[in-house]
Design an enzyme around this catalytic site. Structure first.
Site, mmCIF file in Angstrom:
data_model
loop_
_atom_site.group_PDB
_atom_site.id
_atom_site.type_symbol
_atom_site.label_atom_id
_atom_site.label_comp_id
_atom_site.label_asym_id
_atom_site.label_seq_id
_atom_site.Cartn_x
_atom_site.Cartn_y
_atom_site.Cartn_z
ATOM 1 N N PRO A 160 0.822 -1.222 0.000
ATOM 2 C CA PRO A 160 0.000 0.000 0.000
ATOM 3 C C PRO A 160 0.852 1.268 0.000
ATOM 4 O O PRO A 160 0.493 2.262 -0.638
ATOM 5 C CB PRO A 160 -0.817 -0.129 1.283
ATOM 6 C CG PRO A 160 -0.912 -1.611 1.519
ATOM 7 C CD PRO A 160 0.416 -2.158 1.078
ATOM 8 N N TYR A 161 1.988 1.245 0.720
ATOM 9 C CA TYR A 161 2.888 2.409 0.709
ATOM 10 C C TYR A 161 3.343 2.715 -0.716
ATOM 11 O O TYR A 161 3.321 3.869 -1.167
ATOM 12 C CB TYR A 161 4.101 2.129 1.598
ATOM 13 C CG TYR A 161 5.242 3.092 1.404
ATOM 14 C CD1 TYR A 161 5.145 4.409 1.854
ATOM 15 C CD2 TYR A 161 6.429 2.694 0.773
ATOM 16 C CE1 TYR A 161 6.193 5.297 1.664
ATOM 17 C CE2 TYR A 161 7.480 3.578 0.599
ATOM 18 C CZ TYR A 161 7.361 4.875 1.044
ATOM 19 O OH TYR A 161 8.400 5.764 0.863
ATOM 20 N N GLY A 162 3.752 1.677 -1.451
ATOM 21 C CA GLY A 162 4.167 1.884 -2.833
ATOM 22 C C GLY A 162 3.059 2.453 -3.694
ATOM 23 O O GLY A 162 3.303 3.267 -4.592
#
Length: 335
Positions: free
Chosen positions: A173-175
């Site tokens: 999700p960060y990416g």
């Protein structure tokens, strides 16, 4: 398995004329940056960038919300020497709750380093913070930059946007949030002419790094602190980039006239086992605790430096051994 080079997708650089031809790089450079705005200035990378810009003769307007993502006292320590410099001003502010126009007015470059980092935490409740600090804050800053700033908008992106080699799909999700921020930068470039560039940073390390990062934890473990959790077999590879090389490249990119997307890495991917050996070489044995490989991790990472080399002359100069030794020599790094 050798590290896979993550080739930039064709859409990452949509116009060939955004890359100056080899040998003509100097001709394409704008005048040196004079007034720079740096968001996330109190962090590890941000404080090193501010120091580099000041050493180059720039005036620096620094912005940071001083969030509690890690010990705020460490961020305040990062600012201590900077605040003594007459060409440096600090503004304690959240990008989403601040009138950014006056801060960006007349800026020759905006370096956007503020955000919420962390691949593993982003799977849980931290994702909301990632959206707020990586996507919403980027859009607000771009909106202010299109009317107030006059030069490059340098977005500190992440290798996490690459995900599994060849897929061009983030593996966390960060990416996803960092890739969304890249798309916002490109959108404001095409719609409003904001000269944006996103630099995909691969595993930046160096003195004053956050205590939860790889080399900080390895050095702490070598000094008798908590054992280092080794996820998987240790053969996963990373492209570690020394912080001085990273910030030098960021300023060079801002002055080059380049827009688009470029990887920034150390140029020599190494395994986690090799990284551990580099620390043990300067700081002594590291106690390890085996752990299973987590979800969302990419096992083999290697930057494609073709664009950065051609566009703004990027060449990493610091070996892993030299960088780790510099960290170990920093007071407090190894106990």
């Amino acid at each position: 398995m050798p590290a896979a080079r993550h080739r930039l997708a064709p859409e990452d650089i949509s116009h060939a004329d955004r890359l100056p031809p080899p040998g003509n790089r100097r001709a394409r450079r704008r005048e040196a940056v004079m007034r720079a705005v740096v968001t996330g200035a109190a962090g590890f990378l941000g404080s090193h960038l501010c120091a580099h810009l000041l050493a180059a003769g720039d005036t620096v307007v620094a912005v940071d919300a001083l969030t509690d993502s890690y010990d705020v006292a460490l961020k305040e320590r990062n600012l201590r020497d900077l605040t003594r410099r007459p060409a440096f001003s600090f503004h304690h502010a959240d990008l989403l709750d601040t009138d950014l126009g006056p801060l960006l007015e007349g800026a020759h470059a905006v370096y956007h380093l503020a955000g919420e980092s962390g691949v593993r935490p982003s799977w849980g409740t931290t994702f909301e913070l990632c959206v707020r600090r990586n996507i919403l804050a980027t859009q607000v800053l771009l909106e202010a930059a299109r009317s107030s700033a006059s030069g490059a908008f340098v977005h500190a992106s992440s290798s996490a946007v690459h995900g599994v080699a060849g897929s061009h799909t983030p593996a966390s999700p960060y990416g996803v949030t960092k890739l969304a921020a890249e798309h916002l930068c490109e959108l404001y470039r095409t719609a409003y002419g904001v000269p944006t560039l996103s630099l995909r940073l691969f595993s930046v390390y160096g003195p004053r790094q956050r205590p939860d990062t790889v080399f900080a934890r390895l050095l702490a473990a070598a000094a008798g602190g908590e054992p280092f959790p080794l996820h998987g077999d240790g053969e996963q590879t990373y492209d570690f980039l020394y912080v001085r090389d990273a910030v030098t490249a960021m300023r060079d990119a801002a002055c080059s006239g380049f827009t688009g997307v470029a990887d920034l890495g150390g140029g020599s991917p190494v395994s986690m086992n090799q990284a551990i050996a580099a620390v043990e070489n300067v700081a002594g044995p590291v106690k390890l605790v085996p752990r299973p490989a987590p979800p969302g991790g990419v096992h083999h990472m290697a930057a494609d430096l073709t664009v950065a080399s051609r566009a703004f002359g990027f060449r990493p100069r610091t070996s892993l051994g030299e960088g780790v030794a510099a960290m170990a020599a920093e007071p407090g790094e190894s106990g």
